[in-house]
Scaffold this motif. Structure first.
Motif, PDB file in Angstrom:
ATOM      1  N   LYS A 132       6.108 -20.987  34.350  1.00 29.10           N
ATOM      2  CA  LYS A 132       7.233 -20.042  34.400  1.00 29.10           C
ATOM      3  C   LYS A 132       8.526 -20.693  33.897  1.00 29.10           C
ATOM      4  N   THR A 133       8.773 -21.937  34.324  1.00 31.61           N
ATOM      5  CA  THR A 133      10.055 -22.575  33.993  1.00 31.61           C
ATOM      6  C   THR A 133       9.910 -23.720  32.993  1.00 31.61           C
ATOM      7  N   GLU A 135       9.219 -26.633  33.828  1.00 33.05           N
ATOM      8  CA  GLU A 135       9.569 -27.857  34.542  1.00 33.05           C
ATOM      9  C   GLU A 135       8.323 -28.725  34.766  1.00 33.05           C
ATOM     10  N   ARG A 153       8.865 -22.731  42.248  1.00 28.25           N
ATOM     11  CA  ARG A 153       9.448 -21.470  41.738  1.00 28.25           C
ATOM     12  C   ARG A 153       8.432 -20.335  41.679  1.00 28.25           C
TER      13      ARG A 153
END
Ligand code: OAD
Length: 247
Positions: A132-133, A135, A153
């Motif tokens: 999603k991010t 990261e 997240r």
């Protein structure tokens, strides 16, 4: 083993590029991919485990398989081949030379052995990333608790490896190209040389005039192109070769 002119070639080289594959970690107990007896792709189908489509279709199975392999890599120790390459880098840099280790391995054993300038062409299984991010996270060294795992997240976590059909990390590709441009000695160690772009690096190095060396237990598709091919286990050949350099 007879090394011919290799020790003096290694000593006089100013810019060395080493490409490694799964064979270098075989003596640490990590399975290779294509060996007829112990290769992973003999028992598992890469199409259902090592592609973005496989992850989309069945993220639980894919992440469970990668977590199993991650734990195996974390438990493994570098073997004398990894250690010899780290010592070779240190000696080369100490006399003002350049040393770049391009690896297709995702196990981080080169770094664990002390190698410094390592380019991870196929990413790392020790690091995962949030879909999603983007990261990056380093999961703790215990088995994951849920499959598929999720980031803080809420996004699905995937291993930070390169799957079939995916681009290699642009920074790794650029670092490899730059090192190959200037290298005067190229060594291919423990790779079957069938997965691109790494498989083409020998030709790039040759085109740039580099002396080329292969260390492999078996004959490969590049054996006939190299200046010298050393047949055997990298965990035995590399320490012997590095010892000769020091004598
Ligand atoms: P492979 O499994 O294709 O090849 C391993 C090579 O190491 C073979 O040529 C073996 O003969 C040799 N070998 C085995 N044991 C050895 C030892 N002790 N000493 C020296 N050589 C030994 O592995 P790679 O070439 O690394 O990619 O495979 C390339 C990529 O294909 C991997 O990074 C992975 C795989 O699919 C992805 O997952 C994207």
């Amino acid at each position: 083993m007879q090394f011919g002119p290799l020790p003096s070639r290694l000593s006089s080289s100013r810019s060395i590029v080493v490409l490694t594959g799964a064979g270098v970690s075989a003596e640490s107990g990590i399975r290779t991919f294509r060996d007829s007896m112990e290769g992973l792709w003999k028992d598992f189908d890469p199409a259902t485990l090592a592609t973005p489509e496989a992850f989309d279709n069945d993220p639980a199975t894919v992440t469970r398989w990668y977590d199993w392999r991650r734990l195996g890599c974390l438990a493994a120790e570098p073997n004398p081949g990894h250690t010899a390459l780290a010592a070779f880098e240190q000696a080369t840099v100490a006399k003002g030379g350049r040393f770049t280790l391009l690896t297709q391995n995702v196990d981080r054993l080169h770094q664990k052995a002390g190698s410094q300038n390592v380019v991870e062409l196929h990413g790392s299984i020790i690091a995962w990333r949030c879909t999603k991010t983007g990261e990056e996270v380093t999961p703790p060294p215990q088995p994951m608790k849920e499959f598929p795992p999720r980031s803080a997240r809420g996004g699905l976590l995937r291993p930070n490896v390169v799957w079939f059909g995916e681009m290699l990390p642009p920074a790794a590709l650029a670092a490899a190209d730059e090192a190959l441009d200037t290298c005067d000695l190229f060594m291919s160690i423990g790779t079957s040389s069938v997965v691109y772009p790494a498989a083409a690096y020998i030709q790039l190095a040759r085109a740039n005039g580099a002396y080329t060396v292969e260390v492999n237990r078996d004959e490969t598709s590049i054996t006939r192109f190299v200046d010298i091919s050393l047949r055997g286990n990298s965990g035995e050949i590399l320490p012997e070769l590095i010892k000769q350099l020091q004598e």
